[in-house]
Scaffold this active site. Structure first.
Site, mmCIF file in Angstrom:
data_model
loop_
_atom_site.group_PDB
_atom_site.id
_atom_site.type_symbol
_atom_site.label_atom_id
_atom_site.label_comp_id
_atom_site.label_asym_id
_atom_site.label_seq_id
_atom_site.Cartn_x
_atom_site.Cartn_y
_atom_site.Cartn_z
ATOM 1 C CB SER A 149 36.150 42.061 54.984
ATOM 2 O OG SER A 149 34.921 42.080 54.316
ATOM 3 C CG HIS B 218 40.662 44.313 44.560
ATOM 4 N ND1 HIS B 218 41.449 43.326 45.171
ATOM 5 C CD2 HIS B 218 39.923 45.006 45.616
ATOM 6 C CE1 HIS B 218 40.945 43.276 46.306
ATOM 7 N NE2 HIS B 218 39.975 44.065 46.718
ATOM 8 C CB SER B 219 36.340 44.814 44.456
ATOM 9 O OG SER B 219 36.411 46.193 44.581
ATOM 10 C CD GLU C 294 27.781 43.520 32.633
ATOM 11 O OE1 GLU C 294 27.216 44.583 32.662
ATOM 12 O OE2 GLU C 294 28.995 43.396 32.223
HETATM 13 C C1 LIG Z 1 43.729 43.411 57.703
HETATM 14 C C2 LIG Z 1 43.148 43.765 56.239
HETATM 15 N N1 LIG Z 1 43.671 45.079 55.778
HETATM 16 C C3 LIG Z 1 43.433 45.625 54.671
HETATM 17 C C4 LIG Z 1 42.235 45.141 53.837
HETATM 18 C C5 LIG Z 1 41.646 45.644 52.678
HETATM 19 N N2 LIG Z 1 41.846 44.767 51.710
HETATM 20 C C6 LIG Z 1 40.878 44.038 50.970
HETATM 21 S S1 LIG Z 1 41.249 43.040 49.770
HETATM 22 C C7 LIG Z 1 43.156 43.685 49.878
HETATM 23 C C8 LIG Z 1 44.094 43.005 49.017
HETATM 24 C C9 LIG Z 1 44.340 41.642 49.110
HETATM 25 O O1 LIG Z 1 45.464 41.271 47.969
HETATM 26 P P1 LIG Z 1 45.452 39.684 47.794
HETATM 27 O O2 LIG Z 1 45.455 38.979 49.350
HETATM 28 O O3 LIG Z 1 46.815 39.569 47.009
HETATM 29 O O4 LIG Z 1 44.221 38.873 47.316
HETATM 30 P P2 LIG Z 1 43.607 39.293 45.909
HETATM 31 O O5 LIG Z 1 42.663 40.286 45.879
HETATM 32 O O6 LIG Z 1 44.773 39.443 44.786
HETATM 33 O O7 LIG Z 1 43.026 37.954 45.513
HETATM 34 C C10 LIG Z 1 43.245 44.451 50.854
HETATM 35 C C11 LIG Z 1 44.373 45.229 51.205
HETATM 36 C C12 LIG Z 1 41.314 44.049 54.563
HETATM 37 N N3 LIG Z 1 40.232 43.609 54.237
HETATM 38 N N4 LIG Z 1 41.868 43.658 55.727
#
Ligand SMILES: Cc1ncc(C[n+]2csc(CCOP(=O)(O)OP(=O)(O)O)c2C)c(N)n1
Length: 492
Positions: free
Chosen positions: A255, A384-385, A169
């Protein structure tokens, strides 16, 4: 050395004899008649360990020794372990039904069978509690949880839920720039943390703040990081939710996905070298397993026999990418075997199952000095966010099903309550108190000064190099010339 040569010469002689009986050696066809007598008359035991081709074995000079043959002999010379010698050629000398390959004995087959891309039955999922929070099998050897631990587990799961709601929020109101919730993954967060020792080293992805909560990171510390204020351990340099705590053995989140996996393997290896009774624990999402670092981390840990738990939160989605577009295997658990890593699939929405599986995994990792892979099946209930609207790519019904029918917090509450350890009144009081504490933490964090501008330059290197000193000076001068163009709440 004598035994070495006797054994190897016997093996070589056998092999040569067999090759000659078949009429060829390597790629070159050998005339049988001119060979058999030479081999028999020349004892290979006279080979010198310093010479590849013995002088008194004239047959070897006339041998149609192709490169492969020479290589074989050289390999014999350089191989240290006596037991490996005979393994270079077929071992079951007479029937040749198996091959002692350097990596282990392999049986031969004349049937050409490709291994199927999937087994008929998917790997079952370990669970302790049913959907109503009742223990399914009283006789199963699950890890016992005391009242004290169970109540703390439940309270922390609720705290995480409320923390997520309030910070989410706060982001919607523009008070913080970004947030990610752990909704639906409360059991994974808290129960896995509860099963570990405080000396175990955590390498998180980003959806595991509950591990830090369990270890005693305060609500104020969470708020300070999200607001990037002066009290933030990270000095306000990273995006919200990128927590870290040296005090709690929790590596700072970064990240780039997957990078923590090989780092965890390396840390685990150092724990092993130092004879520590602890393991490394690295969390990863299902999407993260597609990174090359997943391969590097697991393979390194397997061959170095490093005490690390790879905990995969398989929540079905990686932002908008469904697992069916992420991999075609039966999830993650099956990948462990390919690396020679013991693995288990567990119901990630069952706190007791997660607790039991991680307790057992930790014991094996430390006592047997080996990596363990845990795949926890769950569902990412939230977006996701705060930068994502997940209703654009998935059905509301799907979200509701997991939120209501499979909610890990409700399920665990049923069990704790059925033991007489929790009441409706405690529930109301806890929720009220946590909410109040969080709102207060947010207010304090918001009012706390931002880190001074000079912190932008420190810690890039251990010592500030002259070029950065110069840049810092230029920035300070520019701000003093145009003070109105810079935020007033940041001290220079
Ligand atoms: C090397 C890299 N590639 C792409 C991203 C962008 N990114 C951030 S979160 C995400 C998805 C990750 O999904 P998952 O591992 O299934 O975790 P969840 O968010 O479902 O917990 C991506 C592709 C990143 N942060 N780092």
């Amino acid at each position: 050395m004598a035994i070495w040569w006797t054994r190897s010469s016997r093996t070589i002689a056998n092999h040569i004899r067999k090759c000659m009986n078949k009429g060829f050696m390597g790629g070159a066809v050998v005339k049988q008649s001119s060979w058999s007598s030479t081999v028999q008359s020349c004892s290979l035991s006279s080979l010198s360990s310093h010479r590849l081709v013995p002088q008194n074995c004239s047959y070897l000079h006339s041998l149609p020794c192709n490169r492969a043959t020479l290589f074989s002999l050289q390999r014999f010379k350089s191989t240290v372990a006596e037991g490996q010698l005979d393994s270079f050629f077929s071992s079951d000398s007479d029937d040749e039904q198996s091959l002692d390959f350097p990596g282990g004995k392999v049986t031969y087959t004349s049937e050409m069978n490709f291994i199927s891309e999937s087994s008929h039955e998917r790997i079952p999922c370990y669970r302790v509690l049913d959907d109503d929070g009742e223990i399914i099998n009283m006789d199963s050897d699950l890890q016992q949880v005391s009242k004290e631990v169970a109540v703390k587990m439940y309270s922390d799961m609720v705290t995480l839920q409320i923390m997520d709601n309030i910070f989410y929020e706060a982001q919607r109101q523009g008070r913080i720039s970004f947030y990610m919730t752990s909704a639906g993954e409360e059991a994974i967060n808290i129960a896995s943390a509860a099963a570990l020792g405080e000396e175990d080293i955590i390498l998180p992805q980003y959806r595991e703040p509950g591990v830090l909560l369990w270890r005693g990171f305060t609500l104020q510390e969470f708020a300070n990081q999200c607001f990037g204020n002066k009290a933030d351990h990270g000095k306000g340099r990273q995006m919200p939710i990128h927590y870290g705590s040296k005090e709690h053995n929790f590596f700072t989140i970064s990240s780039p996905i997957g990078t923590q996996l090989p780092q965890a393997a390396g840390i685990a290896y150092s724990l092993k070298m130092d004879n520590k009774k602890a393991c490394a624990v690295s969390y990863i999402g299902d999407g993260g397993t597609s990174e090359g670092d997943f391969h590097a981390g697991l393979n390194f840990a397997a061959v170095m026999e490093a005490p690390v738990i790879f905990f995969c939160r398989n929540n079905g989605w990686a932002i908008s990418t469904h697992v069916s577009e992420q991999f075609r295997s039966d999830g993650i658990v099956v990948k462990g075997e390919g690396y020679g890593i013991r693995s288990i699939r567990v119901d990630g929405n069952d706190a007791l199952a997660v607790y039991s599986a991680v307790s057992a995994a930790r014991e094996m990792a430390i006592n047997e000095q080996r990596p363990i892979l845990v795949e926890a099946l769950t569902y990412r209930i939230g977006h996701h966010s705060t930068s994502d609207d997940s209703t654009k790519y998935r059905a509301l019904d799907e979200i509701d099903y997991w939120k209501l029918a499979r909610n890990p917090v409700n399920r665990f509450r049923c069990w704790v309550q059925s033991n007489g350890w929790w009441s409706e009144q405690q529930e109301t009081e806890l929720r009220k108190s946590i909410r109040k504490q969080l709102l207060q933490a947010i207010q304090v964090a918001e009012k706390t000064e931002k880190p001074p501008l000079t912190e932008l330059f420190s810690d890039v290197y251990d010592h500030l190099p002259s070029n950065l000193q110069e840049q810092e000076k230029q920035l300070t001068e520019t701000i003093s010339r145009h003070p109105k163009d810079y935020p007033s709440d940041v001290s220079v």
